[in-house]
Structures are given as C-alpha cells and as structure tokens.
Scaffold this active site. Structure first.
Site, PDB file in Angstrom:
ATOM      1  N   GLU A  77       0.667  -1.284  -0.246  1.00  0.00           N
ATOM      2  CA  GLU A  77      -0.046  -0.023  -0.394  1.00  0.00           C
ATOM      3  C   GLU A  77       0.891   1.272  -0.852  1.00  0.00           C
ATOM      4  O   GLU A  77       0.963   1.692   1.264  1.00  0.00           O
ATOM      5  CB  GLU A  77      -1.383   0.444   0.963  1.00  0.00           C
ATOM      6  CG  GLU A  77      -1.923  -1.023   1.253  1.00  0.00           C
ATOM      7  CD  GLU A  77      -2.442  -1.092   0.597  1.00  0.00           C
ATOM      8  OE1 GLU A  77      -2.798  -0.195  -0.417  1.00  0.00           O
ATOM      9  OE2 GLU A  77      -3.260  -2.611   0.521  1.00  0.00           O
ATOM     10  N   CYS A  90      -1.906   9.554   2.219  1.00  0.00           N
ATOM     11  CA  CYS A  90      -1.726   8.664   1.368  1.00  0.00           C
ATOM     12  C   CYS A  90      -2.602   9.234  -0.251  1.00  0.00           C
ATOM     13  O   CYS A  90      -2.676   8.985  -1.252  1.00  0.00           O
ATOM     14  CB  CYS A  90      -1.448   7.688   1.704  1.00  0.00           C
ATOM     15  SG  CYS A  90      -2.525   6.189   1.806  1.00  0.00           S
TER      16      CYS A  90
END
Length: 451
Positions: free
Chosen positions: A207, A241
């Site tokens: 991720e 993010c």
C-alpha cells in the site's frame, strides 16, 4: 527474529488458528482491548503529532472497529467452503473452493495513521487465520509503545506480537521467511520490501502512494467541491496517502474556485490548538515540504515553523509540472492548483504520470465521469467526494502500478491473507472409462463434438 518466526510457524502448524471460533474470539478480544484503552490511544497519537481526539476517532479507531465488526459479522461466510460448477468431463463429481490462511504474516505499518494502517491489516490477517508479527513505525514512538504493551501483554506471542524498532529490526524481520508480507509506506521502501520477499517467493501486498489528482469541471458545485477538497487535503496535516495531491480546475471557474478555496481554509481555521490540524511528523519532513513551496506562487498560507513541525495550509497557483512541488508526492499541507480547458488534454497528462492511488472528480456530467473512469487507471477514488471511499468496507482499498499491489478492507482483506484451494472430488465407482485407452474412433468423435 528467527526464533519468533519459528514459534509462530509452529503455532500455525498446530492448526490452532484454523477454527473460525478461535478467530472470532481473538477479534473480540482485540476489540475489547481497543475500546478499554480509547483514551490512551488518543493520547498516544496526540503526543506523536498533535492530532485531535475527534479526528483520531474518525480516521483511526472508527475504521479499525468497523473492520473488526465486519469480520465478526461475515467471517463464517468468508471462510466457508464454496461449491462451484463441475464441468461435464468431470462427471460424476463435485468441485469446491477451500479458503485457507496463508500462514505466518508480517505487517509493517505506517506512521501517518499509526493505529489504523497497522491494526486494520492485522484484523484481516487474524480473520483469515494467520499468525501476525506486527511492526509499527518507529516515527510514532508513543503509538508503537502502546500497541506493543496492549498486544504483547494480552496475546500469545506465538500468535500475535508486536516488534518495535527501526531499520535494523525491520531488516532483520525481512530476512526471515514469512508466508505473507503486508507493507504500508513509501514507494522506495516498498521496493526494498518487495525485493526481500522475492528471495522467499513470499506474496506481498504493498500500500504505497503517489500524486493523486482532483479534477473540477465547470459544471461542478463549487461550494461542495471546495469544502470536500479542503477537508480531504488538510486532514491529518495533509499527511494522507490518498489526499488530493493537486487540483486541476477548469479555467472558466478558476477565479471563483480560488476565492471559495481561500474562504473555506480561513473558515476552518486549521490549528493544533483547535484540535483540527496535525504536526508534520519530523523536522526533516518539515524542511522537505518547505523546500517545495515556491513563495512567488503562494496565494494563501506559506508560513511555517520548522522546529515546531508546523506548516500553514498553503495554496499555490500558476503551477506547472516543472515545479518542484509536482516532482513527487507532497504528503503535506501544500496544495498546488493548475487550470485546464480541455478534459482530454489533462487525461493525457495524468496518464503520462505514475498511476495514482486515488483520483477525485467533481462534476454532474455522467459522460465526463464515464470518460475519466474508463480512461484513467488509479487505485480507487470518488465522484464529488474525497477520501471517504476508504470508509466503505465493501470497497477494496489498494493501489495499482507504482501506487501499490493488492488490496484490503472487508472481505478483500480476508482474501489478501488467504489462499483459495481448488478441490475436485470424485466418487470411487460409477466413473465412465471414456478417457482411458484404448482411444478408438468413437471416443475421438465424442471429444471433437465437445469443442
């Protein structure tokens, strides 16, 4: 580390984690521990980078509890043997798929959401029946220490344990052979993790991140778009993010959009004292962000305190892809705004960049929406919204290309830590001798009739 992994492998091989009842019990225990220590968890996050209680509950604890509740509700269904159709060539017979845990898992968490991005994957691993070695980020030391205390004092380390430390400890863990590695963090470190996993052919979920665009078309509800973009960009001090990394706004509404943007940032009054902002994680990262700001292009904010690890919400205009701010993911409270006139042109520009983790589009035009969704590759995203797609456990979360590989949340998380074993079961009698020699003309004709 070698002894720890061996102990977990022995525990896994004992089949203790296989029963669904065991997994449910462990998830219920984790939920109880987190609930009982809510105050301490909030305090730990605040000590690490000043995030307020409301934001911490919404972006950290709520998501973890939601993941646990989803697993508790659906685990029996996820783990059940799934019958599938059996082809004519294999009759009589039955076919089914058996979900099984991969085994000993390593989860390396991230500092920006130190609880959510560390514990949510652990929930998925436990639900799948894996053992878990959890490695929190050293940059959020208060969260790391608290998680280590809560987990290591309540769970058998052969099943679920936290390893604290920095690069040395992480590298030592990566030298071991795991059955699954789950990493959340930067692209450069993700590559290191991937290389380490390759030595053992260990499956990996990465991720990562990237420059996630937001596109504002001329028909967008600007007030709605601005409110959601400002919230999505500056929550957690911009250290998200999937935050909108930059905005493309149509030139015809640029002036109005910028004024609304400034007004909303002023109205929100982002400050640590207001419990609606966060410190930059380190002095070094603060310096990095300050060096990206071109003060000649700042139309709001631009102030900073490097030692205090604070940067004002900052908006830059007249930005081009040649500016430093556009060379890498920003990961901070600095928002570049660029303009466009033709949607096709900016689709082309975005496609020339690394595939982003997220994309946000603001429009009421269904045709334009379909065009963006069909032409641009990105991990996940939203129409007329930012970030909130990650709150829906039914939507797998993950990147594509440079922004990551694999996904999780809800059943996708269970799948990430599982192997789906395919099984064909035949009776011991009643089987036709069709496939066995001799292969005569009649059999050849029968086979040809099947194709």
């Amino acid at each position: 580390m070698e002894e720890l992994v061996k102990a977990q492998r022995d525990y896994f091989n004992s089949n203790a984690t296989k029963p669904v009842e065991f997994r449910i019990t462990q998830l219920q225990k984790l939920k109880g521990i987190l609930k009982e220590n809510t105050v301490q968890l909030n305090e730990a996050v605040f000590k690490d980078f000043g995030k307020g209680t409301f934001e911490n509950i919404v972006t950290e604890l709520f998501i973890i509890h939601q993941e646990i509740d989803d697993a508790l509700k659906n685990l029996a269904k996820w783990a059940a043997v799934k019958p599938v159709e059996t082809d004519g060539f294999n009759q009589p017979g039955e076919s089914f798929i058996v979900p099984e845990p991969l085994g000993v898992s390593l989860i390396i968490g991230a500092w920006n959401y130190p609880l959510n991005l560390t514990l949510s994957p652990a929930v998925a691993a436990i639900a799948a029946g894996c053992t878990v070695v959890l490695k929190p980020s050293r940059q959020t030391e208060h969260c790391s220490k608290l998680m280590a205390s809560l987990i290591n004092n309540n769970f058998d380390p052969a099943f679920f344990t936290v390893v604290e430390g920095g690069r040395v400890e992480t590298n030592a863990l990566l030298e071991q052979q795991f059955d699954k590695i789950f990493f959340t963090g930067s692209v450069p470190v993700g590559k290191i993790v991937y290389q380490a996993a390759a030595k053992h052919l260990t499956p990996v979920t990465l991720e990562l991140g990237g420059k996630s665009p937001a596109i504002v078309l001329p028909d967008a509800d600007l007030q709605n778009a601005v409110r959601k973009l400002v919230w999505g960009k500056f929550i957690n001090g911009g250290q998200t993010c999937i935050a909108p990394d930059y905005i493309y706004v149509h030139r015809s509404v640029e002036t109005q959009f910028l004024q609304l943007l400034k007004d909303e940032i002023v109205r929100a009054d982002y400050r640590i004292e207001n419990n609606n902002y966060a410190n930059i994680i380190t002095v070094e990262n603060t310096e990095r962000l300050v060096n990206l700001i071109d003060q000649q292009k700042v139309v709001l904010g631009g102030g900073y305190d490097i030692e205090g690890r604070i940067i004002e919400p900052t908006v830059m205009t007249n930005v081009t892809w040649d500016d430093k701010i556009m060379q890498d993911e920003i990961f901070g409270p600095v928002l570049p705004v660029m303009t466009f006139e033709d949607l096709g042109n900016i689709i082309s520009v975005i496609k020339q960049q690394a595939k982003p983790l997220a994309l946000y589009l603001f429009t009421a035009d269904d045709a334009a929406t379909q065009r963006v969704l069909s032409e641009v590759s990105f991990g996940g995203g939203a129409i007329n919204e930012t970030i909130m797609h990650t709150a829906n456990g039914a939507l797998p979360f993950g990147g594509v290309g440079n922004s990551g590989t694999g996904n999780y949340h809800g059943e996708a998380g269970f799948r990430s830590f599982s192997h789906y074993k395919s099984v064909l079961k035949k009776p011991v009698s009643g089987e036709p001798d069709f496939r066995y020699p001799p292969h005569n003309d009649e059999k050849i004709a029968a086979v040809l009739s099947m194709i």
